[in-house]
Design a protein around this motif. Structure first.
Motif, short mmCIF file in Angstrom:
data_model
loop_
_atom_site.label_atom_id
_atom_site.label_comp_id
_atom_site.label_asym_id
_atom_site.label_seq_id
_atom_site.Cartn_x
_atom_site.Cartn_y
_atom_site.Cartn_z
N SER A 118 6.28 7.54 7.70
CA SER A 118 6.50 6.03 8.32
C SER A 118 5.61 5.19 7.33
CB SER A 118 6.31 5.88 9.61
OG SER A 118 5.14 6.20 9.96
N GLU A 119 4.33 5.45 7.08
CA GLU A 119 3.57 4.93 6.31
C GLU A 119 3.82 4.77 4.79
OE1 GLU A 119 -1.28 4.71 4.75
OE2 GLU A 119 -0.36 6.29 6.37
N LEU A 120 4.33 5.95 4.28
CA LEU A 120 4.74 5.67 2.72
C LEU A 120 6.10 4.83 2.59
CD1 LEU A 120 4.74 8.70 0.43
CD2 LEU A 120 6.68 7.08 0.26
N ILE A 121 7.00 5.34 3.51
CA ILE A 121 8.31 4.33 3.61
C ILE A 121 8.43 2.98 3.77
CG2 ILE A 121 10.56 4.08 4.98
CD1 ILE A 121 10.62 6.48 2.95
N SER A 122 7.16 2.56 4.71
CA SER A 122 6.87 1.19 4.99
C SER A 122 6.30 0.52 3.60
CB SER A 122 6.12 0.88 5.91
OG SER A 122 5.55 -0.34 6.27
N LYS A 123 5.54 1.05 2.99
CA LYS A 123 5.09 0.50 1.56
C LYS A 123 6.22 0.38 0.82
CE LYS A 123 0.42 1.95 2.35
NZ LYS A 123 -0.92 2.75 2.09
N GLU A 124 7.11 1.40 0.44
CA GLU A 124 8.05 1.73 -0.45
C GLU A 124 9.30 0.57 -0.19
OE1 GLU A 124 8.77 5.39 -2.67
OE2 GLU A 124 10.39 5.27 -1.31
N ALA A 125 9.65 0.39 1.21
CA ALA A 125 10.69 -0.42 1.30
C ALA A 125 10.23 -1.81 1.03
CB ALA A 125 11.05 0.00 2.98
N SER A 126 9.15 -1.96 1.74
CA SER A 126 8.43 -3.11 1.44
C SER A 126 8.35 -3.95 0.07
CB SER A 126 6.94 -3.55 2.20
OG SER A 126 6.86 -3.20 3.44
N ARG A 127 8.02 -2.96 -0.80
CA ARG A 127 8.11 -3.08 -2.20
C ARG A 127 9.51 -3.46 -2.71
NH1 ARG A 127 6.11 1.11 -3.84
NH2 ARG A 127 8.05 2.22 -5.01
N ILE A 128 10.37 -2.63 -2.32
CA ILE A 128 11.88 -2.55 -2.83
C ILE A 128 12.45 -4.03 -2.29
CG2 ILE A 128 14.24 -1.64 -2.55
CD1 ILE A 128 12.84 1.09 -2.44
N VAL A 129 12.44 -4.52 -1.15
CA VAL A 129 12.89 -5.88 -0.77
C VAL A 129 12.23 -7.05 -1.00
CG1 VAL A 129 14.10 -4.41 1.06
CG2 VAL A 129 11.85 -5.73 1.77
N GLY A 130 10.88 -6.80 -1.28
CA GLY A 130 10.01 -8.02 -1.78
C GLY A 130 9.27 -8.66 -0.72
N LEU A 131 8.68 -7.66 0.24
CA LEU A 131 7.81 -8.20 1.35
C LEU A 131 6.54 -8.21 0.83
CD1 LEU A 131 9.04 -6.18 4.39
CD2 LEU A 131 9.46 -8.39 3.87
N PRO A 132 5.58 -9.38 1.34
CA PRO A 132 3.96 -9.13 1.05
C PRO A 132 3.62 -7.67 1.17
CG PRO A 132 4.68 -11.16 2.19
CD PRO A 132 5.69 -10.40 2.29
#
Length: 467
Positions: free
Chosen positions: A381-395
């Motif tokens: 969940s930690e890795l996916i959260s960072k990766e998904a945030s980067r993909i969609v453009g979250l801070p």
């Protein structure tokens, strides 16, 4: 006359409903789990819902809508509020041209607009369409036909994320007949001259201006509403359910089929039946059929599955950075991200999220990439959260306020070329060797999606021939 249905997923429930509505009086449905529905599982959180499995069904296949109507659920039908996807390539988001049909361009102009692909690969796809490059459709290989028509790179970066992502596989090694039969004409069309191109361009404009019905559908209370309605009708018709009970083996017993059962508390029992529908994944089905037909068992044992993980992330007080109407982002295998797709659930299904919440459903796992299995839920969940945030453009400082990891082991069957012939052979052999007393159903039979599973249950009852 007794019918036993092994498996209370959507295929097994469909078989039981078909049989009960058809007049079979004694029906027993058994399942090793404590609930019905299989991979259809609507979860609840703080008065909201989200899906742990599929979130919609394809409305183009009338079987799903017919079942919804027959159960009196038509008034509960809903559709996604967003439906356009973006492609993630080289760290940037790219729109998917509207002229693409499931990632496949039908005119030479569309590939040139696909900015996620290098220019030379776009030109290769455009030329392939213009001069009518095509492979032999009798191969039933979707990947081969795409590569021949559009080139390898375009197929990898555009077609594969969209179509391969449906069952966590790849277009390379998939059956066109079962995975995307509607693409046959597009991938084998003749050359396109200037006059035909102009005529088609005008036609496409008219199509885009015309109102369309939703491609996908769901139910306002989640897809588990469908399961609950099916179970309620079956109970009203006198169908008996045995949950937390596994079928261990089967054998012929005179004119009947004897099932050896085991409960979750270790108690074993026997149950004789006149007919049996085996509605479990092909691996367990292969084991159950071994005592009845080794050849049919062997056929089913050839089918491979992909495991996947779904991570649901909620971000309170975070604005969706993507434009309105975007339902998600696809990440091609070439990107080597653990994430295969990010669904913007709060845009696609607004009722799932709080007004100030961004809700994501992030998929991980492909047939050729099972790295997520080496991670526990916390690390995943930690890795996916960072990766998904980067993909969609979250801070980068955004931390989720809600996290849920759902793992589906051997969840999605892979439909390789000529899969239909394999299934037809297994059905025919099983009918011959059991006197049509045993039939098979499940998501591995006729293609991806809920309607295909429903169809498999209905067809299984048609395969049975009671004495």
């Amino acid at each position: 006359m007794r019918l036993v249905v092994i498996g209370a997923g959507i295929a097994g429930l469909s078989a039981a409903i078909e049989a009960a509505r058809g007049g079979i009086k004694e029906i027993v449905v058994i399942d090793a789990e404590s609930r019905a529905g299989g991979k259809i599982h609507t979860l609840h959180r703080d008065g909201k819902i989200f899906e742990a499995g599929p979130d919609a069904f394809l409305r183009r296949n009338p079987v799903g809508l017919a079942l919804v109507e027959s159960l009196g659920l038509t008034g509960n039908l809903t559709a996604p509020s967003a439906s356009s996807a973006l492609l993630y390539a080289s760290g940037q988001l790219h729109p998917m041209p509207r002229e693409l049909a499931m990632g496949v361009p039908t005119d030479p102009i569309a590939p040139l607009k696909t900015t996620s692909v290098p220019i030379l690969s776009r030109l290769r796809a455009s030329v392939g369409i213009s001069i009518g490059l095509k492979g032999d459709p009798s191969t039933d290989s979707l990947g081969y036909l795409c590569q021949r028509r559009l080139g390898r790179r375009f197929s990898e970066l555009v077609v594969d994320p969209l179509i391969g992502g449906i069952n966590a596989g790849s277009v390379f090694g998939s059956s066109m007949e079962l995975v995307a039969p509607q693409l046959g004409s597009a991938l084998t069309a003749p050359p396109i001259g200037p006059t035909k191109l102009l005529r088609r361009s005008v036609g496409n404009q008219k199509i885009r201006m015309a109102p369309t019905v939703p491609v996908f559908g769901s139910l306002s209370g989640g897809l588990s509403e469908l399961v609950e309605a099916m179970v309620a009708e079956l109970c009203a018709l006198g169908v008996q359910f045995k949950f937390q009970t596994a079928a261990l083996s089967m054998e012929k017993f005179g004119e009947r089929i004897r099932l050896h059962l085991g409960s979750n508390d270790g108690v074993e029992s026997e149950l004789d039946s006149d007919m049996v529908v085996v509605a479990v994944p092909s691996g367990p089905a292969s084991g159950l059929l071994a005592g009845l037909s080794k050849v049919a068992s062997g056929r089913l044992g050839q089918i491979r599955y992909s495991s996947v993980a779904l991570t649901v992330l909620g971000f309170r007080g975070v604005r969706n950075p993507l434009p309105a109407g975007i339902s998600g982002v696809l990440s091609p295998a070439r990107e080597r991200t653990l994430t295969t797709a990010v669904s913007i659930a709060s845009s696609k299904w607004p009722s799932w999220a709080e007004p100030d919440e961004l809700l994501l459903r992030v998929s991980a796992g492909r047939m050729a990439d099972q790295r997520f299995q080496n991670l526990d839920d916390e690390d995943l969940s930690e890795l996916i959260s960072k990766e998904a945030s980067r993909i969609v453009g979250l801070p980068t400082v955004c931390d989720p306020t809600f996290t849920k990891v759902i793992r589906w082991h051997d969840a999605l069957p892979q439909f390789r070329p000529h899969h239909s012939a394999l299934i037809a052979s297994a059905r025919s052999i099983l009918a011959d060797e059991t006197g049509s007393k045993v039939a098979i159903a499940g998501a591995y039979m006729y293609g991806s999606g809920i309607p295909a599973s429903i169809s498999s249950g209905i067809r299984a009852i048609g395969d049975l021939k009671p004495n």
